[in-house]
Design a protein around this motif. Structure first.
Motif: not given
Length: 252
Positions: A57-59, A117, A119
């Motif tokens: 996540r967020k990567t 990205i 989520l």
């Protein structure tokens, strides 16, 4: 438009520890691949699409400016694509979910033109573009399917332009929710309930609305009995009334 510095190549190529995958055994095969492939054609696809990658996540899966090597079929999770506006803010250009393909932006000039990205913790299958291109020229159904995927993205972009150019805030949010439910339903999920993996801020960026407007419109829909909202959980109570907002009568 600003261009971010590319992140390390580990984000664009399958890692040595990538998970092996067989498309022929995947439950999302009918969403990612054309119908009616013969066993031999499926085996050839399996030989090309051999790796799977986990994205936290967020990567980023890839960044604007990175070299284009592959398309990515989302197996689990949700992604957003975004670009950097002149003022330095992220402008969300789309949300992609399981069974959809990201990375088409890189075809035009061999470099990605947006960020993708995760989520939530997600997983993608890596489709090496050169090898997929070679195989699609030999398997007509696969080539036709790739063309349909590209056409679908063009149609979706036109839909966003319509949202931003002609619709009021409540129409934009209604169209967004109905589209999400429709896409989730095609994947076997509920026809009326969804969990928003994106924030209100990200929804506003995508729809061209301020955060306050998005929150106020959600509250209005809830007060009018169109939806129930509990944090990121949304239940659509009156789907026909939501659809009516998108008709000439509803927009009057």
């Amino acid at each position: 438009m600003q261009v971010r510095q590319p992140t390390p190549a580990v984000q664009t190529l399958p890692s040595p520890g990538a998970i092996k995958v067989a498309c022929s055994n995947c439950s999302l095969r009918e969403l990612c691949l054309p119908m009616g492939l013969s066993p031999d054609e499926l085996a050839r696809v399996d030989a090309v699409i051999t790796t799977r990658r986990k994205i936290k996540r967020k990567t980023p899966l890839f960044r604007n400016g990175e070299r284009f090597h592959a398309l990515y079929a989302i197996r689990t999770g949700v992604f957003k694509t975004c670009v950097v506006a002149e003022d330095g803010r992220d402008q969300v250009t789309g949300f992609q979910m399981a069974g959809e393909i990201v990375g088409l932006d890189g075809i035009v000039n061999d470099h990605h033109t947006c960020d993708a990205i995760a989520l939530e913790d997600s997983e993608v299958c890596v489709l090496p573009f050169d090898r997929i291109g070679e195989l699609s020229r030999e398997v007509g159904a696969l080539q036709h399917h790739l063309h349909r995927v590209m056409s679908r993205e063009i149609v979706r972009e036109h839909g966003v332009m319509l949202l931003l150019g002609t619709m009021r805030a409540e129409e934009r949010l209604a169209a967004f929710l109905l589209n999400l439910v429709q896409r989730l339903q095609a994947r076997g999920f509920s026809q009326s309930e969804l969990v928003l993996r994106m924030t209100r801020q990200e929804i506003g960026s995508y729809l061209g609305l301020k955060l306050e407007t998005v929150s106020r419109t959600f509250s209005r829909f809830a007060e009018e009995g169109l939806i129930e909202v509990h944090q990121r959980h949304v239940r659509i109570l009156e789907v026909e009334r939501l659809r009516a907002l998108l008709t000439p009568a509803g927009a009057a």
